[in-house]
Scaffold this motif. Structure first.
Motif, mmCIF file in Angstrom:
data_model
loop_
_atom_site.group_PDB
_atom_site.id
_atom_site.type_symbol
_atom_site.label_atom_id
_atom_site.label_comp_id
_atom_site.label_asym_id
_atom_site.label_seq_id
_atom_site.Cartn_x
_atom_site.Cartn_y
_atom_site.Cartn_z
ATOM 1 N N ALA A 270 47.582 46.758 41.284
ATOM 2 C CA ALA A 270 47.702 45.743 42.338
ATOM 3 C C ALA A 270 46.871 46.162 43.551
ATOM 4 O O ALA A 270 46.410 47.290 43.659
ATOM 5 C CB ALA A 270 49.166 45.564 42.715
ATOM 6 N N GLY A 271 46.692 45.234 44.467
ATOM 7 C CA GLY A 271 45.982 45.547 45.696
ATOM 8 C C GLY A 271 44.695 44.772 45.828
ATOM 9 O O GLY A 271 44.390 43.878 45.043
ATOM 10 N N ASP A 272 43.928 45.137 46.845
ATOM 11 C CA ASP A 272 42.649 44.474 47.128
ATOM 12 C C ASP A 272 41.576 45.113 46.254
ATOM 13 O O ASP A 272 40.934 46.099 46.619
ATOM 14 C CB ASP A 272 42.312 44.630 48.610
ATOM 15 C CG ASP A 272 41.075 43.839 49.007
ATOM 16 O OD1 ASP A 272 40.649 42.989 48.197
ATOM 17 O OD2 ASP A 272 40.536 44.084 50.099
ATOM 18 N N LEU A 273 41.380 44.551 45.068
ATOM 19 C CA LEU A 273 40.506 45.158 44.074
ATOM 20 C C LEU A 273 39.211 44.374 43.939
ATOM 21 O O LEU A 273 39.225 43.147 43.865
ATOM 22 C CB LEU A 273 41.214 45.210 42.713
ATOM 23 C CG LEU A 273 42.560 45.944 42.697
ATOM 24 C CD1 LEU A 273 43.252 45.725 41.366
ATOM 25 C CD2 LEU A 273 42.353 47.420 42.956
ATOM 26 N N PRO A 274 38.082 45.067 43.886
ATOM 27 C CA PRO A 274 36.807 44.357 43.707
ATOM 28 C C PRO A 274 36.667 43.862 42.277
ATOM 29 O O PRO A 274 37.228 44.436 41.340
ATOM 30 C CB PRO A 274 35.768 45.440 44.016
ATOM 31 C CG PRO A 274 36.453 46.718 43.667
ATOM 32 C CD PRO A 274 37.902 46.517 44.010
ATOM 33 N N ALA A 275 35.921 42.772 42.097
ATOM 34 C CA ALA A 275 35.645 42.261 40.751
ATOM 35 C C ALA A 275 34.492 43.054 40.146
ATOM 36 O O ALA A 275 33.505 43.360 40.814
ATOM 37 C CB ALA A 275 35.294 40.781 40.819
ATOM 38 N N LEU A 276 34.628 43.387 38.865
ATOM 39 C CA LEU A 276 33.594 44.145 38.173
ATOM 40 C C LEU A 276 32.824 43.306 37.167
ATOM 41 O O LEU A 276 31.723 43.667 36.771
ATOM 42 C CB LEU A 276 34.218 45.342 37.435
ATOM 43 C CG LEU A 276 35.000 46.350 38.287
ATOM 44 C CD1 LEU A 276 35.551 47.454 37.393
ATOM 45 C CD2 LEU A 276 34.129 46.935 39.380
ATOM 46 N N ALA A 277 33.430 42.211 36.694
ATOM 47 C CA ALA A 277 32.808 41.401 35.644
ATOM 48 C C ALA A 277 31.454 40.867 36.113
ATOM 49 O O ALA A 277 31.241 40.582 37.294
ATOM 50 C CB ALA A 277 33.718 40.248 35.254
ATOM 51 N N GLY A 278 30.555 40.706 35.146
ATOM 52 C CA GLY A 278 29.222 40.209 35.455
ATOM 53 C C GLY A 278 28.242 41.304 35.802
ATOM 54 O O GLY A 278 27.041 41.045 35.965
#
Length: 464
Positions: A270-278
Motif C-alpha cells: 500500500a501507499g503512494d507507489l509509482p507505476a512501473l507498467a509500460g
C-alpha cells in the motif's frame, strides 16, 4: 515397524504420523511435490531430539530429510517415501546477542525477520536479506547459502556466519568455527556446511557475524530504460565502475507489468507507489553509508550514459515504496499462474547477454518468463509461468517447462555462470550439476559426502 516404535519412544510427542502432517512436508515453495508421503515427521524441540532421530535412523538405514520453514525453491527439504522429515523450525530461540563483539547465537528455526527485530534494539543487523525473509529461517539460509537484495555489497550468508553446531548422521554433536572474526585453525568446515543443503549434517545452532546499524541515510534511485538489455548494461557499468551499491535490482518489462497488476488489484504493498507498467525495464539502486549521496550522483551519471532516465527518491518513504514494489515481484508472478522460480548466476558483465537469452527462450517456448535480478552480483531469477493451457498434474513440471529451464541453465554455464546463485540444487537441478562441475569435482564431492555421511542417510536424492 520397530524403527518407528524406537523413534516414538525416543522423541515422544515430537514424532507425528498423521496424514495432514505427512502431506505438509511433501512439498515446498518450489511447487515440487513427491508422489508418496514420508514415514514420519519429527518436530524437534531441541538438540536431543535431533541426535536421537539421526542415531536411530543411521542404525536402521532410514533416510532423514532436514527441514525448516519449507520456503525452499529447489525441493531440497521435501519428504519422500521411506524417509523421516526432521523439522527444526520449532527450535527458534535467539540464545545470545553480544553487542560488544557484534555476534549473535541462534537456533536454526529463527525466522530471518524475527532475528532482525531482536537485533534492532541493540543497534545491530544481520546482512542476509532473502526475498522470503518474512518466512524463511536462519537454518534455511545457511542450508542454501542464501543472499537477497543486499548481497551485492554485504555478501551472502557464508560471509555472515562464524560458527555452527552440527549434528552428524550418526548423532554426534560437533562445533565448527569460532566466535572470533578471524581464525585459520584446521579446515574451514563451517564454510563447507553452509550451502550443503542438509546433506552433510543438521545445523542446530549458529554463531552469526553482525554489523552495526548505520545512522547515515540510504539514498534510493529508480531508473527506467527502453529495454532490459540497456538496463542490464547499465547495471554492469555501475558495478564495473567500482561502486558497491547496497542494492542493485533489475526488473524486466513483464515483471513491471505483473507488479502493477498486483497493486491495482489491491493485493500488493500500500501507499503512494509509482507505476512501473509500460517500461522496458526498471532498475532499483540503493546507496548507503557516509558516501551514499555522492555514490547516488555517480549512479545517475552512469544511468544517463546508458540511455536510462533516473530519479532520486525524495525521502525515505518514497525509497521504501520502490523497495516494496521489488519485494512484491513473486506474489505478482503467482497471479499469472503456477510458477517455477528459477535461479542462475552469471558474471556481471554477462548480464545483458543472459537477459537477451531469457527473452529468446520465452519466444521459442511460448512461455511467459518474467525475470528479476540481483544485478549487483549477476544473479537472475527467471520465473517460468506454466499457463493453464499446458496440461499437468499437481506438483508436476511439464516437459516444455523443463525444456525452458534446461536452456536457461546451459546458457548460464556457457556464459561462465552457475546453475544456482542462492536457491540450491535440491532435486530440481540434479540432472545438470555434473555439466557444471565435471567428473573429477563430482567424484571429489561424493567422497566428502561419504566422509560426513558414510551410510547415505542424510537427505538422499538431493544435490548428488
Amino acid at each position: 515397524m520397530p524403527f518407528l516404535e524406537d523413534l516414538a519412544a525416543a522423541v515422544g510427542p515430537a514424532m507425528r504420523t498423521d496424514r495432514a502432517e505427512l502431506d505438509r512436508v511433501r512439498t515446498d515453495r518450489s511447487g515440487w511435490t513427491t508422489t508418496e508421503a514420508p514415514l514420519a515427521v519429527v518436530r524437534a524441540r531441541g538438540v536431543p531430539d535431533v541426535q536421537a532421530t539421526l542415531r536411530l535412523a543411521s542404525a536402521a538405514r532410514t533416510p532423514v530429510v532436514p527441514r525448516g520453514a519449507g520456503s525452499g525453491l529447489a525441493g531440497g527439504a521435501v519428504g519422500s517415501a521411506g524417509a523421516v522429515v526432521l523439522d527444526v523450525s520449532g527450535m527458534d530461540r535467539v540464545l545470545a546477542i553480544d553487542a560488544a563483539d557484534e555476534t549473535a547465537v541462534v537456533e536454526p528455526g529463527v525466522v530471518t525477520d524475527d532475528l532482525g527485530a531482536a537485533l534492532a534494539p541493540h543497534g545491530l543487523w544481520w546482512p542476509p536479506d532473502p526475498a522470503s525473509r518474512a518466512i524463511s529461517t536462519v537454518g534455511g539460509n545457511i542450508a542454501t547459502n542464501a543472499g537477497g537484495l543486499l548481497c551485492a555489497k554485504y555478501g551472502v550468508t557464508r560471509e555472515s556466519v562464524l560458527g555452527l553446531a552440527v549434528v552428524l548422521a550418526d548423532g554426534t554433536l560437533v562445533r565448527l568455527g569460532r566466535r572470533t572474526v578471524k581464525g585459520v585453525t584446521g579446515y574451514d568446515l563451517t564454510a563447507l556446511l553452509i550451502g550443503s543443503e542438509g546433506t552433510l549434517g543438521v545445523v542446530v545452532e549458529a554463531t552469526l557475524k553482525l554489523r552495526r546499524a548505520s545512522t547515515a541515510p540510504v539514498v534510493t534511485v529508480g531508473a527506467t530504460f527502453a529495454d532490459v538489455r540497456a538496463a542490464a548494461a547499465a547495471a554492469a557499468a555501475i558495478t564495473a565502475s567500482g561502486l558497491r551499491c547496497a542494492a542493485l535490482e533489475l526488473m524486466d518489462a513483464a515483471s513491471c507489468a505483473a507488479i502493477d497488476a498486483l497493486v491495482a488489484a489491491g493485493e500488493g504493498p500500500a501507499g503512494d507507489l509509482p507505476a512501473l507498467a509500460g517500461r522496458g525495464a526498471f532498475l532499483l539502486v540503493q546507496t548507503d553509508g557516509g558516501a551514499a549521496a555522492g555514490e547516488a550522483e555517480a549512479v545517475l551519471r552512469l544511468v544517463a550514459a546508458a540511455g536510462g532516465e533516473a530519479t532520486v527518491a525524495p525521502d525515505e518513504a518514497a525509497g521504501a515504496a520502490l523497495v516494496a514494489l521489488r519485494r512484491a515481484a513473486h506474489p505478482a508472478f503467482t497471479r499469472l499462474g503456477e510458477v517455477l522460480i528459477e535461479d542462475v548466476c552469471v558474471p556481471r558483465s554477462a548480464l545483458p547477454d543472459m537477459f537477451e537469452a531469457v527473452e529468446g527462450i520465452a519466444r521459442r517456448t511460448g512461455l511467459p518468463i518474467p525475470t528479476i535480478a540481483h544485478a549487483g552480483d549477476g544473479n537472475l531469477h527467471p520465473n517460468i509461468v506454466i499457463p493453464a493451457s499446458v496440461p499437468h498434474a499437481p506438483g508436476e513440471i511439464p516437459e516444455i517447462v523443463w525444456s525452458a529451464a534446461e536452456q536457461l541453465f546451459r546458457t548460464a554455464i556457457d556464459l561462465g555462470g552457475t546453475l544456482t546463485g542462492e536457491h540450491g540444487v535440491g532435486v530440481l537441478k540434479r540432472r545438470w550439476i555434473a555439466e557444471e562441475l565435471g567428473d573429477d569435482v563430482m567424484a571429489l564431492s561424493r567422497r566428502v559426502k561419504a566422509a560426513f555421511d558414510p551410510l547415505g542417510v542424510l537427505n538422499p536424492g538431493k544435490v548428488w
